[in-house]
Design a protein around this motif. Structure first.
Motif, PDB file in Angstrom:
ATOM      1  N   LEU A 154       0.810  -1.209   0.000  1.00 43.24           N
ATOM      2  CA  LEU A 154       0.000   0.000   0.000  1.00 43.24           C
ATOM      3  C   LEU A 154       0.845   1.262   0.000  1.00 43.24           C
ATOM      4  CD1 LEU A 154      -2.710  -0.919   2.678  1.00 43.24           C
ATOM      5  CD2 LEU A 154      -2.746  -1.367   0.217  1.00 43.24           C
ATOM      6  N   LYS A 155       0.250   2.323  -0.514  1.00 48.29           N
ATOM      7  CA  LYS A 155       0.783   3.675  -0.383  1.00 48.29           C
ATOM      8  C   LYS A 155      -0.326   4.515   0.240  1.00 48.29           C
ATOM      9  CE  LYS A 155       4.156   3.505  -4.138  1.00 48.29           C
ATOM     10  NZ  LYS A 155       5.285   3.393  -3.208  1.00 48.29           N
ATOM     11  N   ILE A 156      -0.050   5.015   1.435  1.00 49.38           N
ATOM     12  CA  ILE A 156      -1.055   5.726   2.218  1.00 49.38           C
ATOM     13  C   ILE A 156      -0.727   7.220   2.194  1.00 49.38           C
ATOM     14  CG2 ILE A 156      -2.214   5.879   4.449  1.00 49.38           C
ATOM     15  CD1 ILE A 156      -1.044   3.056   5.046  1.00 49.38           C
ATOM     16  N   ARG A 157      -1.525   7.965   1.500  1.00 50.91           N
ATOM     17  CA  ARG A 157      -1.338   9.418   1.419  1.00 50.91           C
ATOM     18  C   ARG A 157      -2.217  10.085   2.472  1.00 50.91           C
ATOM     19  NH1 ARG A 157       0.582  12.671  -2.527  1.00 50.91           N
ATOM     20  NH2 ARG A 157       0.681  10.862  -3.933  1.00 50.91           N
ATOM     21  N   GLY A 158      -1.661  11.111   3.130  1.00 49.41           N
ATOM     22  CA  GLY A 158      -2.469  11.783   4.135  1.00 49.41           C
ATOM     23  C   GLY A 158      -1.776  12.996   4.717  1.00 49.41           C
ATOM     24  N   ASP A 159      -2.410  13.583   5.720  1.00 53.24           N
ATOM     25  CA  ASP A 159      -1.924  14.802   6.366  1.00 53.24           C
ATOM     26  C   ASP A 159      -1.255  14.464   7.686  1.00 53.24           C
ATOM     27  OD1 ASP A 159      -2.947  16.435   4.330  1.00 53.24           O
ATOM     28  OD2 ASP A 159      -4.934  16.455   5.261  1.00 53.24           O
ATOM     29  N   LEU A 160       0.000  14.878   7.812  1.00 52.38           N
ATOM     30  CA  LEU A 160       0.751  14.708   9.054  1.00 52.38           C
ATOM     31  C   LEU A 160       0.853  16.059   9.744  1.00 52.38           C
ATOM     32  CD1 LEU A 160       2.566  13.033  10.989  1.00 52.38           C
ATOM     33  CD2 LEU A 160       4.504  13.704   9.540  1.00 52.38           C
ATOM     34  N   GLN A 168       1.318  17.233   3.740  1.00 52.26           N
ATOM     35  CA  GLN A 168       0.902  15.953   3.163  1.00 52.26           C
ATOM     36  C   GLN A 168       2.125  15.088   2.896  1.00 52.26           C
ATOM     37  OE1 GLN A 168      -1.191  15.061  -0.916  1.00 52.26           O
ATOM     38  NE2 GLN A 168      -2.777  15.466   0.611  1.00 52.26           N
ATOM     39  N   ILE A 169       2.029  13.818   3.271  1.00 50.78           N
ATOM     40  CA  ILE A 169       3.109  12.859   3.050  1.00 50.78           C
ATOM     41  C   ILE A 169       2.515  11.568   2.488  1.00 50.78           C
ATOM     42  CG2 ILE A 169       4.484  13.818   4.946  1.00 50.78           C
ATOM     43  CD1 ILE A 169       3.731  11.287   6.570  1.00 50.78           C
ATOM     44  N   VAL A 170       3.392  10.683   2.015  1.00 50.63           N
ATOM     45  CA  VAL A 170       2.983   9.356   1.548  1.00 50.63           C
ATOM     46  C   VAL A 170       3.757   8.312   2.352  1.00 50.63           C
ATOM     47  CG1 VAL A 170       2.890   7.746  -0.382  1.00 50.63           C
ATOM     48  CG2 VAL A 170       2.444  10.182  -0.766  1.00 50.63           C
ATOM     49  N   ILE A 171       3.032   7.366   2.928  1.00 49.49           N
ATOM     50  CA  ILE A 171       3.641   6.315   3.737  1.00 49.49           C
ATOM     51  C   ILE A 171       3.504   4.983   3.001  1.00 49.49           C
ATOM     52  CG2 ILE A 171       3.579   5.086   5.925  1.00 49.49           C
ATOM     53  CD1 ILE A 171       2.363   7.539   7.203  1.00 49.49           C
TER      54      ILE A 171
END
Length: 224
Positions: A154-160, A168-171
């Protein structure tokens, strides 16, 4: 003659009524659509910090530096929820909240006194938990592919949100579903300057924050 005239319509009406009643009813069920197959449900998981690891890992000269040793700053307290739809992946989401004052030095290369000094600098200069008590991540998009056997890439995009700043980062994460458990493993990096985290050599000079910070995680979630 009048009697016959009255009887005939009555007989005709009765016959028609009986004919109508005897007519077979349409079998509406035969034309009904077959029931749709049940949709795959989205599974929800509560994160278990007692069985998980969330660590800021720094090599010499990285996030923290003292006498050339690596540092392992771990989050002792965090909570959150994850969602994942088996096989389809989406709908999927991740929410994670870390207690800032639970971030502590855990490397065995330091004495207890050295750890106390490092943790003091982390609290008072670097992370400032009194001002910013939580580090929060909320996903906005989850993409990826199933790998089979309950595994997903998975690639989880979101707000840190860190130190009062949201970016916004991608984990990237490797996720495994096994029974009622979810396990997510991966790492990601951020730039300190993006979140206005101060560099410091105060006190004993044991904490030096450089720009690149790498986080590693191995998180267990239990189905709700």
């Amino acid at each position: 003659m009048k009697i016959r005239t009255r009887i005939f319509p009555a007989i005709l009406f009765t016959a028609l009524a009986l004919g109508i009643l005897a007519t077979p009813r349409a079998n509406f069920h035969s034309h009904a659509r077959p029931p749709a197959s049940q949709a795959i449900s989205t599974h929800r998981f509560q994160l278990d910090s007692s069985q998980s690891k969330f660590i800021a890992h720094a090599l010499r000269g990285g996030l923290l530096w003292f006498k050339g040793h690596d540092h392992l700053v771990a989050a002792r307290e965090f909570s959150g929820e994850a969602e994942l739809t088996p096989d389809k992946i989406t709908p999927a989401s991740l929410q994670l909240t870390v207690k800032t004052d639970s971030m502590v030095e855990t490397s065995d290369v330091f004495t207890e006194l050295q750890k106390q000094i490092i943790n003091r600098e982390l609290r008072e200069i670097v992370l400032e938990p009194e001002k910013y008590p939580e580090i929060v991540f909320k996903s906005t998009e989850v993409k990826g592919k199933p790998l089979g056997n309950g595994q997903y890439d998975l690639k989880i995009r979101g707000d840190l949100t860190l130190h009062g700043v949201t970016r916004q980062i991608v984990i990237p994460a490797k996720v495994t579903l096994a029974g009622n458990n979810l396990r997510a493993v991966g790492e990601f990096s951020i730039d300190r300057s993006d979140f206005k985290v101060k560099a410091t050599s105060a006190f004993h000079g044991m904490v030096r924050v450089r720009n690149k910070v790498k986080f590693e995680f191995d998180i267990l979630g239990r189905r709700m």
